[in-house]
Design a protein around this motif. Structure first.
Motif, mmCIF file in Angstrom:
data_model
loop_
_atom_site.group_PDB
_atom_site.id
_atom_site.type_symbol
_atom_site.label_atom_id
_atom_site.label_comp_id
_atom_site.label_asym_id
_atom_site.label_seq_id
_atom_site.Cartn_x
_atom_site.Cartn_y
_atom_site.Cartn_z
ATOM 1 N N CYS A 1 0.834 -1.205 0.000
ATOM 2 C CA CYS A 1 0.000 0.000 0.000
ATOM 3 C C CYS A 1 0.873 1.261 0.000
ATOM 4 O O CYS A 1 0.563 2.245 -0.666
ATOM 5 N N VAL A 2 1.974 1.228 0.727
ATOM 6 C CA VAL A 2 2.910 2.355 0.758
ATOM 7 C C VAL A 2 3.439 2.615 -0.651
ATOM 8 O O VAL A 2 3.500 3.760 -1.110
ATOM 9 N N GLU A 3 3.812 1.555 -1.352
ATOM 10 C CA GLU A 3 4.326 1.699 -2.720
ATOM 11 C C GLU A 3 3.272 2.317 -3.637
ATOM 12 O O GLU A 3 3.590 3.204 -4.450
ATOM 13 N N ASN A 4 2.003 1.855 -3.478
ATOM 14 C CA ASN A 4 0.939 2.397 -4.328
ATOM 15 C C ASN A 4 0.660 3.864 -4.020
ATOM 16 O O ASN A 4 0.437 4.670 -4.928
ATOM 17 N N ILE B 1 2.720 6.049 -2.935
ATOM 18 C CA ILE B 1 3.817 6.848 -3.501
ATOM 19 C C ILE B 1 3.591 7.048 -4.997
ATOM 20 O O ILE B 1 3.821 8.139 -5.537
ATOM 21 N N GLN B 2 3.115 5.994 -5.654
ATOM 22 C CA GLN B 2 2.837 6.123 -7.088
ATOM 23 C C GLN B 2 1.748 7.163 -7.347
ATOM 24 O O GLN B 2 1.751 7.816 -8.385
ATOM 25 N N TYR B 3 0.824 7.282 -6.382
ATOM 26 C CA TYR B 3 -0.249 8.278 -6.517
ATOM 27 C C TYR B 3 0.151 9.628 -5.921
ATOM 28 O O TYR B 3 -0.693 10.430 -5.568
ATOM 29 N N ARG B 4 1.476 9.849 -5.822
ATOM 30 C CA ARG B 4 2.059 11.141 -5.442
ATOM 31 C C ARG B 4 1.871 11.491 -3.963
ATOM 32 O O ARG B 4 1.732 12.663 -3.603
ATOM 33 N N ALA B 5 1.866 10.485 -3.112
ATOM 34 C CA ALA B 5 1.865 10.767 -1.685
ATOM 35 C C ALA B 5 3.214 11.383 -1.302
ATOM 36 O O ALA B 5 4.266 10.904 -1.736
ATOM 37 N N LEU B 6 3.173 12.414 -0.481
ATOM 38 C CA LEU B 6 4.403 13.100 -0.069
ATOM 39 C C LEU B 6 5.082 12.332 1.065
ATOM 40 O O LEU B 6 4.507 12.145 2.135
ATOM 41 N N VAL B 7 6.312 11.925 0.804
ATOM 42 C CA VAL B 7 7.046 11.085 1.754
ATOM 43 C C VAL B 7 7.620 11.907 2.911
ATOM 44 O O VAL B 7 7.797 11.403 4.022
ATOM 45 N N LEU C 1 7.974 6.656 11.371
ATOM 46 C CA LEU C 1 6.972 5.782 11.977
ATOM 47 C C LEU C 1 7.247 4.319 11.638
ATOM 48 O O LEU C 1 7.059 3.436 12.480
ATOM 49 N N ALA C 2 7.706 4.076 10.419
ATOM 50 C CA ALA C 2 8.066 2.713 10.044
ATOM 51 C C ALA C 2 9.259 2.230 10.859
ATOM 52 O O ALA C 2 9.303 1.080 11.321
ATOM 53 N N ARG C 3 10.248 3.120 11.052
ATOM 54 C CA ARG C 3 11.433 2.765 11.837
ATOM 55 C C ARG C 3 11.056 2.464 13.289
ATOM 56 O O ARG C 3 11.533 1.486 13.881
ATOM 57 N N GLN C 4 10.197 3.279 13.882
ATOM 58 C CA GLN C 4 9.783 3.087 15.283
ATOM 59 C C GLN C 4 9.088 1.753 15.502
ATOM 60 O O GLN C 4 9.147 1.178 16.596
ATOM 61 N N ASN C 5 8.451 1.235 14.465
ATOM 62 C CA ASN C 5 7.721 -0.029 14.587
ATOM 63 C C ASN C 5 8.450 -1.186 13.912
ATOM 64 O O ASN C 5 7.876 -2.263 13.727
ATOM 65 N N ASN C 6 9.713 -0.919 13.543
ATOM 66 C CA ASN C 6 10.586 -1.967 13.011
ATOM 67 C C ASN C 6 10.057 -2.593 11.719
ATOM 68 O O ASN C 6 10.207 -3.792 11.483
ATOM 69 N N HIS C 7 9.454 -1.763 10.866
ATOM 70 C CA HIS C 7 9.003 -2.246 9.555
ATOM 71 C C HIS C 7 10.115 -1.932 8.549
ATOM 72 O O HIS C 7 10.093 -0.894 7.867
ATOM 73 N N GLN C 8 11.095 -2.807 8.483
ATOM 74 C CA GLN C 8 12.306 -2.564 7.706
ATOM 75 C C GLN C 8 12.023 -2.417 6.216
ATOM 76 O O GLN C 8 12.578 -1.536 5.554
ATOM 77 N N GLU C 9 11.156 -3.263 5.688
ATOM 78 C CA GLU C 9 10.875 -3.229 4.248
ATOM 79 C C GLU C 9 10.182 -1.919 3.866
ATOM 80 O O GLU C 9 10.523 -1.296 2.850
ATOM 81 N N VAL C 10 9.224 -1.496 4.695
ATOM 82 C CA VAL C 10 8.527 -0.227 4.441
ATOM 83 C C VAL C 10 9.524 0.930 4.525
ATOM 84 O O VAL C 10 9.528 1.841 3.680
ATOM 85 N N MET C 11 10.361 0.887 5.531
ATOM 86 C CA MET C 11 11.347 1.950 5.733
ATOM 87 C C MET C 11 12.275 2.052 4.522
ATOM 88 O O MET C 11 12.599 3.159 4.062
ATOM 89 N N GLN C 12 12.663 0.906 3.978
ATOM 90 C CA GLN C 12 13.553 0.914 2.833
ATOM 91 C C GLN C 12 12.886 1.526 1.598
ATOM 92 O O GLN C 12 13.510 2.300 0.852
ATOM 93 N N VAL C 13 11.604 1.192 1.388
ATOM 94 C CA VAL C 13 10.853 1.768 0.251
ATOM 95 C C VAL C 13 10.818 3.288 0.368
ATOM 96 O O VAL C 13 11.048 4.011 -0.610
ATOM 97 N N LEU C 14 10.544 3.775 1.572
ATOM 98 C CA LEU C 14 10.451 5.207 1.792
ATOM 99 C C LEU C 14 11.805 5.896 1.641
ATOM 100 O O LEU C 14 11.889 6.970 1.057
ATOM 101 N N LEU C 15 12.868 5.264 2.155
ATOM 102 C CA LEU C 15 14.212 5.825 2.026
ATOM 103 C C LEU C 15 14.632 5.896 0.566
ATOM 104 O O LEU C 15 15.264 6.883 0.130
ATOM 105 N N HIS D 1 12.743 6.252 -1.943
ATOM 106 C CA HIS D 1 12.021 7.332 -2.618
ATOM 107 C C HIS D 1 12.579 8.699 -2.224
ATOM 108 O O HIS D 1 12.641 9.614 -3.035
ATOM 109 N N LEU D 2 13.021 8.805 -0.960
ATOM 110 C CA LEU D 2 13.628 10.073 -0.524
ATOM 111 C C LEU D 2 14.923 10.346 -1.263
ATOM 112 O O LEU D 2 15.299 11.481 -1.511
#
Length: 406
Positions: A363-366, A368-374, A387-401, A403-404
């Motif tokens: 959902c995070v990837e989608n 971002i494709q719809y121009r969500a601001l990271v 927020l992803a880092r605080q909850n140890n969601h490594q894969e989500v954090m990597q997607v966001l990083l 994109h940054l």
């Protein structure tokens, strides 16, 4: 009856109730009053009629018993009692002996109302043949037809309509026989009332279905299907589908709330349906579906033209409701339908932040494709990546990083 002790009095009434005519004759010959009443005001005739002791009823009437005496507690005559319990033979005998059929008890109930409320078809038929008053209301404004509609007795409803009962009278709450039958989910009664041109009760007949569809009503699937058949008949006849209850909800909202997809699709197919109506909280049917995570129902609303960026009284849109309640599939379909993916709640959280916080990488990837601001931050200064880092969601954090870094 001062000259008789309690045991003697009990024996006399016991004799009437059990059909002991010889004992009764003996007591009456000794001077026991034929219209004597017990502590509840029930006479010997009441006892005999209630128990179906026809010979005793005749015997007492022949000796001067008052056929229309009322008891003291319920103010019911022998006729009302016989109708209430469905004792046809007693009722027939009392009618032939000249009983008043239109007396009312302490609740303004007539013999006809009692027979209808208890579903005693043969007694109802007998009373109708005697031309009793069909439309007399009780203290609550309920008529015999309304009582028959309440228990869903099709035979009695049909009988009363055929005899000329007024279908469009309303009780003190504004309920007609049709509205009462709808509330009970009595499909056949609703059908016969509509076929006889019962009034659709202005604009609010469907509210009687809504009450049954509040989550706390806990309707079974069988009951819901009966309700739905009533809804279809009423809509085809022209019932107002956008009627609201005191919470501002429409039937569509109630159907969405209980997840009744079949009914949602039926209502969305109605040309007159307003899919963007709001309840007193400012919620639309789409928001309710998003809050529940019902992609199928949300899609039906969207296909009908539901506004995707309508804001409720809390400042939430449908996509924010879906995100806050952790329904990634709903978030994705709303984003695909041009929902504002950068909308924020009171704490400045975006849908992307909610999805990152809960670890929904796809959902995070989608989003971002719809121009969500990271790089947006909430009131605590956190980004979705934080927020992803605080909850140890490594894969989500990597997607966001990633994109940054772009």
């Amino acid at each position: 009856m001062e000259e008789y002790d309690e045991r003697q009095i009990w024996r006399v009434f016991h004799a009437a109730r059990n059909g002991n005519q010889d004992a009764l004759q003996r007591y009456l010959s000794l001077g026991f009053p034929v219209n004597a009443a017990d502590e509840n005001g029930e006479t010997l005739l009441h006892k005999a009629a209630f128990s179906g002791q026809l010979d005793v009823v005749n015997f007492l009437l022949d000796r001067g018993a008052n056929i229309d005496d009322m008891d003291w507690r319920l103010r019911q005559t022998a006729v009302i009692r016989a109708a209430r319990i469905g004792h046809y033979a007693s009722l027939d005998l009392l009618i032939r002996r000249g009983a008043n059929l239109n007396f009312e008890d302490h609740q303004s109930h007539t013999a006809l109302m009692k027979a209808c409320a208890s579903g005693h078809t043969s007694c109802v038929q007998l009373l109708i043949q005697e031309n009793v008053m069909l439309n007399s209301p009780d203290r609550s404004g309920l008529t015999a037809l309304m009582k028959a509609a309440y228990i869903g007795n099709l035979e009695i409803v049909t009988m009363l309509i055929g005899a000329g009962a007024n279908m469009n009278l309303a009780d003190v709450s504004g309920n007609t026989a049709l509205k009462i039958a709808v509330f009970g989910g009595h499909v056949d009664c609703v059908r016969v009332l509509l076929c006889n041109d019962a009034d659709l009760c202005a604009r609010d007949v469907l509210v009687n279905v809504m009450v049954n569809w509040y989550p706390e009503a806990n309707r079974s699937q069988e009951q819901l299907q009966r309700d739905f058949q009533c809804v279809k008949m009423l809509c085809i006849r022209g019932a107002y589908v956008n009627a609201r209850d005191n919470r501002g909800n429409t039937l569509l909202m109630c159907a969405v709330t209980i997840g009744f997809l079949e009914c949602v699709r039926f209502l969305c197919d109605r040309l007159e349906i307003n899919v963007n109506v709001c309840n007193i909280s400012g919620e639309t049917p789409l928001m309710i579906a998003a809050k529940m995570g019902r992609v199928d129902i949300a899609t039906a609303c969207l296909d009908k033209g539901a506004g995707v960026n309508v804001v409720d009284m809390s400042g939430y849109t449908a996509i924010m409701h879906a995100a806050y309640h952790d329904h990634p599939s709903c978030v994705e379909i709303l984003a695909a339908r041009r929902a504002d993916v950068n909308v924020v709640d009171r704490l400045r959280w975006t849908p992307l932040m909610h999805m990152a916080h809960n670890g929904h990488v796809h959902c995070v990837e989608n989003l971002i494709q719809y121009r969500a601001l990271v790089d947006k931050r909430n009131v605590d200064g956190n980004t979705a990546c934080d927020l992803a880092r605080q909850n140890n969601h490594q894969e989500v954090m990597q997607v966001l990083l990633n994109h940054l870094d772009e």
